[in-house]
Design a protein around this motif. Structure first.
Motif, PDB file in Angstrom:
ATOM      1  N   PRO A 139     -11.357  -4.405 -16.419  1.00  0.00           N
ATOM      2  CA  PRO A 139     -11.092  -2.947 -17.019  1.00  0.00           C
ATOM      3  C   PRO A 139     -12.511  -2.226 -16.211  1.00  0.00           C
ATOM      4  O   PRO A 139     -12.094  -1.331 -16.120  1.00  0.00           O
ATOM      5  N   LEU A 140     -13.532  -2.975 -16.108  1.00  0.00           N
ATOM      6  CA  LEU A 140     -14.577  -2.124 -15.686  1.00  0.00           C
ATOM      7  C   LEU A 140     -14.467  -1.849 -14.220  1.00  0.00           C
ATOM      8  O   LEU A 140     -14.526  -0.964 -13.746  1.00  0.00           O
ATOM      9  N   LEU A 141     -14.147  -2.800 -13.254  1.00  0.00           N
ATOM     10  CA  LEU A 141     -13.990  -2.487 -11.844  1.00  0.00           C
ATOM     11  C   LEU A 141     -12.512  -1.750 -11.560  1.00  0.00           C
ATOM     12  O   LEU A 141     -12.431  -1.412 -10.379  1.00  0.00           O
ATOM     13  N   ALA A 142     -11.629  -1.837 -12.590  1.00  0.00           N
ATOM     14  CA  ALA A 142     -10.429  -0.831 -12.428  1.00  0.00           C
ATOM     15  C   ALA A 142     -10.749   0.666 -12.776  1.00  0.00           C
ATOM     16  O   ALA A 142     -10.111   1.326 -12.440  1.00  0.00           O
ATOM     17  N   LYS A 143     -12.021   0.935 -13.072  1.00  0.00           N
ATOM     18  CA  LYS A 143     -12.493   2.399 -13.053  1.00  0.00           C
ATOM     19  C   LYS A 143     -13.132   2.506 -11.766  1.00  0.00           C
ATOM     20  O   LYS A 143     -13.334   1.529 -11.000  1.00  0.00           O
ATOM     21  N   PRO A 144     -13.610   3.859 -11.456  1.00  0.00           N
ATOM     22  CA  PRO A 144     -14.024   4.202 -10.342  1.00  0.00           C
ATOM     23  C   PRO A 144     -15.540   3.710 -10.260  1.00  0.00           C
ATOM     24  O   PRO A 144     -16.518   4.337 -10.188  1.00  0.00           O
ATOM     25  N   VAL A 145     -15.602   2.370 -10.274  1.00  0.00           N
ATOM     26  CA  VAL A 145     -16.857   1.701 -10.205  1.00  0.00           C
ATOM     27  C   VAL A 145     -17.164   0.595  -9.224  1.00  0.00           C
ATOM     28  O   VAL A 145     -16.188  -0.196  -9.123  1.00  0.00           O
ATOM     29  N   THR A 146     -17.970   0.649  -8.284  1.00  0.00           N
ATOM     30  CA  THR A 146     -18.134  -0.299  -7.394  1.00  0.00           C
ATOM     31  C   THR A 146     -18.967  -1.181  -7.774  1.00  0.00           C
ATOM     32  O   THR A 146     -19.684  -1.201  -8.799  1.00  0.00           O
TER      33      THR A 146
ATOM     34  N   MET B 179      -1.175  -6.883  -8.633  1.00  0.00           N
ATOM     35  CA  MET B 179      -1.948  -6.028  -9.524  1.00  0.00           C
ATOM     36  C   MET B 179      -3.336  -6.127  -9.084  1.00  0.00           C
ATOM     37  O   MET B 179      -3.960  -4.949  -9.021  1.00  0.00           O
ATOM     38  N   ASN B 180      -3.986  -7.229  -8.786  1.00  0.00           N
ATOM     39  CA  ASN B 180      -5.280  -7.013  -8.357  1.00  0.00           C
ATOM     40  C   ASN B 180      -5.743  -6.478  -7.148  1.00  0.00           C
ATOM     41  O   ASN B 180      -6.751  -6.004  -6.686  1.00  0.00           O
ATOM     42  N   VAL B 181      -4.603  -6.558  -6.284  1.00  0.00           N
ATOM     43  CA  VAL B 181      -4.643  -5.735  -5.081  1.00  0.00           C
ATOM     44  C   VAL B 181      -4.701  -4.291  -5.378  1.00  0.00           C
ATOM     45  O   VAL B 181      -5.443  -3.566  -4.680  1.00  0.00           O
ATOM     46  N   LEU B 182      -3.778  -3.926  -6.003  1.00  0.00           N
ATOM     47  CA  LEU B 182      -3.719  -2.563  -6.459  1.00  0.00           C
ATOM     48  C   LEU B 182      -4.959  -2.051  -7.002  1.00  0.00           C
ATOM     49  O   LEU B 182      -5.419  -0.967  -6.900  1.00  0.00           O
ATOM     50  N   LEU B 183      -5.610  -2.936  -7.952  1.00  0.00           N
ATOM     51  CA  LEU B 183      -6.964  -2.248  -8.621  1.00  0.00           C
ATOM     52  C   LEU B 183      -8.187  -2.528  -7.519  1.00  0.00           C
ATOM     53  O   LEU B 183      -9.212  -2.411  -8.120  1.00  0.00           O
ATOM     54  N   GLY B 184      -7.946  -3.132  -6.482  1.00  0.00           N
ATOM     55  CA  GLY B 184      -9.090  -3.368  -5.477  1.00  0.00           C
ATOM     56  C   GLY B 184      -9.889  -4.481  -5.900  1.00  0.00           C
ATOM     57  O   GLY B 184     -11.062  -4.942  -5.380  1.00  0.00           O
ATOM     58  N   PHE B 185      -9.467  -5.399  -6.630  1.00  0.00           N
ATOM     59  CA  PHE B 185      -9.927  -6.944  -7.049  1.00  0.00           C
ATOM     60  C   PHE B 185      -9.906  -7.689  -5.923  1.00  0.00           C
ATOM     61  O   PHE B 185     -11.005  -8.623  -5.606  1.00  0.00           O
ATOM     62  N   VAL B 186      -9.028  -7.966  -5.257  1.00  0.00           N
ATOM     63  CA  VAL B 186      -8.629  -8.722  -4.029  1.00  0.00           C
ATOM     64  C   VAL B 186      -8.182  -7.971  -2.890  1.00  0.00           C
ATOM     65  O   VAL B 186      -7.538  -6.807  -2.995  1.00  0.00           O
ATOM     66  N   ASN B 187      -8.860  -8.452  -1.728  1.00  0.00           N
ATOM     67  CA  ASN B 187      -8.289  -7.523  -0.455  1.00  0.00           C
ATOM     68  C   ASN B 187      -7.143  -8.191  -0.067  1.00  0.00           C
ATOM     69  O   ASN B 187      -6.820  -9.538   0.081  1.00  0.00           O
ATOM     70  N   ALA B 188      -6.045  -7.491   0.548  1.00  0.00           N
ATOM     71  CA  ALA B 188      -5.062  -7.883   1.190  1.00  0.00           C
ATOM     72  C   ALA B 188      -5.207  -8.491   2.421  1.00  0.00           C
ATOM     73  O   ALA B 188      -5.913  -8.094   3.428  1.00  0.00           O
TER      74      ALA B 188
END
Lengths: 259, 274
Positions: free
Chosen positions: A85-92, B54-63
């Motif tokens: 949830p932290l990185l799902a916010k606009p946080v790098t 979902m992880n790609v959509l949230l930027g956790f994983v790069n496609a």
């Protein structure tokens, strides 16, 4: 900056809501007070021993708080899955690293202030002297050193799998630097090549944390340190902090978030 | 209708665990669009690639290949996440914080002004029925309460898109019903909801459209009512058919030794029939 402050505030809340700090402070206070109540051989310079013990406890407690608090930050975020949830916010991820560093460093600073206030009161009441500038310099240099330690442990927390192994390794490294760092160049002179070059390389690469240990100045009333020297020491620590945080960001940038 | 979420030819590969193994393809050429105001169910068996997507959509994983966009912004940009709310599966929030402190922390990350933050906290804690426990540390919360505080944090920025990863996972029937009610209420407020779930009855109740993926590939996408009509079965049966469960189970049964008693065989056959 707002994000970094928000992240740091959570770390600070964690420190004062956990028992670690209180246990260490009570332990330091108890040991110091017990030692202060005893008079050995009617020695008039007993206050020096008291100051030495108290400062040693402050240093050990400072390191335990810094390493213990920092080592669990990023691993706990991953283990409890709050990193999602932290990185799902606009946080790098860079902001997470800086926020965690700022929080840990500031929290350790608060703890050190309390420890030094206690030290100041104890030594002031025993000696009847209040060398505030000297105490401030001792506090500030230790605080700068803690900054390097926090950055080092933060790097360890993204490199090592378990917080306990990270804390142990970092504690050994930091204590090793404090005890042996200043002698490494002499050790290098007695070695043959290529070991000599290797030891020299380590000597020049490691952050010389022992430079920040000015306990003897305080214990033996050796006066204050030049402000320029203090500034240069702070700058030296800042450079190491920046390098270590950059390395942490590089390692954390591509790290999978799942444990 | 505005496209809120768009996935174009998405491919995600993971490195092999050991040198002899091939790369694992978690998502393979996935294309998907979610429109404003929709409740979209993202379904698939475990390991199908839902969480990876979902992880790609949230930027956790790069496609590895392809692209994904939220509100027309590439998901690689952190700003793409400004208008979304995300509820991960099974998260243990900071135990030493209270619910209102947790929400205040997340509000700060969105730079929401203090006065507005307080009114949103008030509203959200009422919505998720945690108003009575707002000053209690999260470590004292039950699993259902933790999931509801998670839902509240996902809504703190009043998002236009909610991404929920198995929001009812591990909850009791009452907890599931409460979460379902909240999703329904958000739908009525015109929010777009993209969620994965294994509770197919619940998906059938709240979703406008669904997509089913298996082994990283999109198998079917469409309106729930249309799929039910087309296949003349409920969503659970459609799901099992699409992931090839019937074929697999029939093949397994024929290769298995006979059961001890005829009665047990009857029971097993009956259980497997649609």
């Amino acid at each position: 900056m707002n994000t970094v402050c928000a992240l740091a505030s959570v770390v600070i809340k964690e420190l004062y809501r956990r028992k670690d700090f209180y246990v260490l402070f009570v332990m330091t206070a108890l040991i110091t007070l017990i030692m202060g109540s005893v008079t050995f051989f009617n020695d008039p310079k007993i206050a020096r021993y008291l100051k030495e013990i108290c400062l040693l406890l402050v240093w050990v407690s400072g390191l335990v708080i810094a390493i213990g608090t920092t080592a669990r930050q990023i691993p706990a975020e991953r283990e409890n899955r709050t990193i999602f949830p932290l990185l799902a916010k606009p946080v790098t991820r860079g902001q997470v690293v800086i926020g965690k560093f700022a929080g840990c460093w500031f929290a350790c600073g608060l703890a050190l202030v309390i420890f030094y206030l206690f030290f100041g009161v104890i030594s002031g009441t025993r000696e009847g002297k209040w060398p505030l500038v000297q105490y401030f310099q001792a506090f500030w240099l230790q605080y700068a050193m803690v900054g390097v330690v926090v950055a080092l442990v933060l790097l360890g927390s993204v490199l090592f799998a378990a917080p306990s192994s990270n804390a142990t390794i970092c504690f050994i490294v930091v204590v090793g630097i404090l005890l042996l760092g200043r002698h490494l160049n002499q050790v290098a002179l007695n070695q043959t090549e290529p070991l000599r070059t290797m030891v020299y390389a380590i000597y020049f690469l490691i952050p010389h944390l022992e430079w920040y240990d000015v306990r003897d100045f305080v214990i033996y009333d050796q006066g204050t340190i030049g402000w320029i020297d203090c500034f240069l020491a702070t700058l030296y620590a800042a450079v190491y902090v920046a390098l270590l945080l950059f390395a942490t960001w590089l390692a954390f940038r591509r790290k999978p978030l799942n444990v | 209708m505005d496209t809120i979420l768009e996935i174009k030819n998405l491919r995600v590969e993971f490195k092999a665990q050991s040198s002899g193994q091939a790369k694992k393809v978690a998502v393979d050429d996935l294309n998907l669009k979610v429109y404003a105001g929709e409740v979209f169910g993202f379904l698939g068996p475990n390991g199908a690639g839902k969480t990876t997507t979902m992880n790609v959509l949230l930027g956790f994983v790069n496609a590895t290949g392809g692209e994904a966009f939220l509100f027309g912004v590439n998901v690689r940009e952190p700003i793409a996440r400004q208008r979304i709310g995300y509820l991960p599966e099974l998260t243990y929030y900071y135990k030493f914080l209270t619910a209102e402190e947790l929400l205040r922390f997340y509000a700060k990350l969105f730079r929401i002004p203090s006065a507005e933050t307080e009114s949103r906290i008030q509203h959200l804690l009422k919505l998720v029925e945690l108003d009575h426990a707002r000053k209690r540390p999260i470590k004292t919360y039950s699993k259902g309460m933790q999931q509801r505080v998670g839902l509240a944090q996902a809504l703190i920025n009043d998002p236009d898109l909610l991404i929920l990863d198995e929001p009812t996972s591990g909850l009791d029937p009452l907890g599931r019903m409460k979460v379902r009610e909240i999703i329904q209420r958000l739908k009525n407020e015109g929010k777009t909801v993209f969620f994965s779930s294994h509770e197919l009855g619940e998906v059938e109740t709240v979703c406008d459209r669904v997509a089913i993926i298996n082994q990283g590939q999109l198998k079917v996408e469409g309106r729930v009512a249309d799929l039910v009509e087309e296949h003349q079965a409920n969503l659970e049966m459609i799901f099992l058919k699409i992931i090839g469960y019937q074929a697999q189970s029939a093949a397994r049964l024929s290769s298995e030794p006979p059961l001890v008693t005829n009665r047990k065989a009857e029971v097993r056959q009956t259980a497997l029939q649609p």
